[in-house]
Design a protein around this motif. Sequence first.
Motif, short mmCIF file in Angstrom:
data_model
loop_
_atom_site.label_atom_id
_atom_site.label_comp_id
_atom_site.label_asym_id
_atom_site.label_seq_id
_atom_site.Cartn_x
_atom_site.Cartn_y
_atom_site.Cartn_z
N GLY A 21 2.26 4.83 -3.78
CA GLY A 21 2.27 6.25 -3.47
C GLY A 21 3.66 6.83 -3.51
O GLY A 21 3.87 7.93 -4.03
N TRP A 70 0.81 -1.22 0.00
CA TRP A 70 0.00 0.00 0.00
C TRP A 70 0.84 1.27 0.00
O TRP A 70 0.38 2.32 -0.44
N THR A 112 2.70 8.99 -1.25
CA THR A 112 2.86 10.01 -2.29
C THR A 112 3.53 11.25 -1.73
O THR A 112 4.47 11.79 -2.32
N VAL A 113 3.10 11.69 -0.57
CA VAL A 113 3.71 12.86 0.07
C VAL A 113 5.16 12.57 0.42
O VAL A 113 6.06 13.40 0.19
N GLY A 173 4.77 9.70 -5.91
CA GLY A 173 5.35 10.90 -5.30
C GLY A 173 6.73 11.21 -5.86
O GLY A 173 7.07 12.38 -6.08
N TRP A 187 -5.93 3.62 1.30
CA TRP A 187 -5.81 4.83 0.48
C TRP A 187 -5.05 5.93 1.21
O TRP A 187 -4.32 6.71 0.59
N VAL A 188 -5.18 5.98 2.54
CA VAL A 188 -4.44 6.98 3.33
C VAL A 188 -2.95 6.62 3.33
O VAL A 188 -2.09 7.50 3.22
N THR A 189 -2.65 5.34 3.43
CA THR A 189 -1.26 4.89 3.39
C THR A 189 -0.64 5.22 2.04
O THR A 189 0.48 5.71 1.96
N THR A 190 -1.38 4.98 0.96
CA THR A 190 -0.89 5.30 -0.38
C THR A 190 -0.70 6.81 -0.55
O THR A 190 0.31 7.26 -1.09
N LEU A 191 -1.64 7.59 -0.06
CA LEU A 191 -1.51 9.05 -0.12
C LEU A 191 -0.31 9.52 0.71
O LEU A 191 0.44 10.39 0.27
N SER A 192 -0.11 8.92 1.87
CA SER A 192 1.05 9.25 2.69
C SER A 192 2.34 8.92 1.94
O SER A 192 3.31 9.68 1.98
#
Length: 178
Positions: free
Chosen positions: A89, A85, A147-148, A93, A140-145
């Motif tokens: 991201g 996961w 990306t950042v 990123g 999805w939060v882990t993937t977004l994290s």
Amino acid sequence: MGIELIALLVILGVIVGLLAGLLGIGGGLLVVPALLWLLPKAGIATDIVMHLALATSLASIIATSASSALNHLKLGNVDLFVVKWLLPGVLLGGFLGSGVAEWIPSHYLPKVFGVIVLLLAIQMVISIQARSNHPMPKAWVTTLSGTVIGIISTLAGIGGGSLTVPFLNRHGIEMRKA
């Protein structure tokens, strides 16, 4: 490229490798500033030095990270569920971060690097003092994290461990696996 510059680059590699191994810091935190000093001595134009230092640091991280990751995988220290996961991201990123780095004027990139390093130092001090154990966020939060983490890591020319390890550790992943 003269023999003196090659010798300095080899010495830099040895020092960065030792410090990264002993202290667990990313080599990019050392490589980028050192290359900012060395590359102009090799005749590299100052308007591209920062981009070249960031890209060179990131390229060297590929080999060292792959070697380290394979060793940790063999030792059973990799949580593949988390990697599944987080990795998409981080890759996205990294791609986005390289685009952002191209967009930022060259003379601002060292300032961006400095701010990121300062924030990383503050984060490290805070993470030493505050021990919390939150559950892993949704996929999805882990993937977004990730990306950042990828964007910030690319802008600083670091591998991302200095951001990923505290993120994972904060969410209950033991330090060895983080």
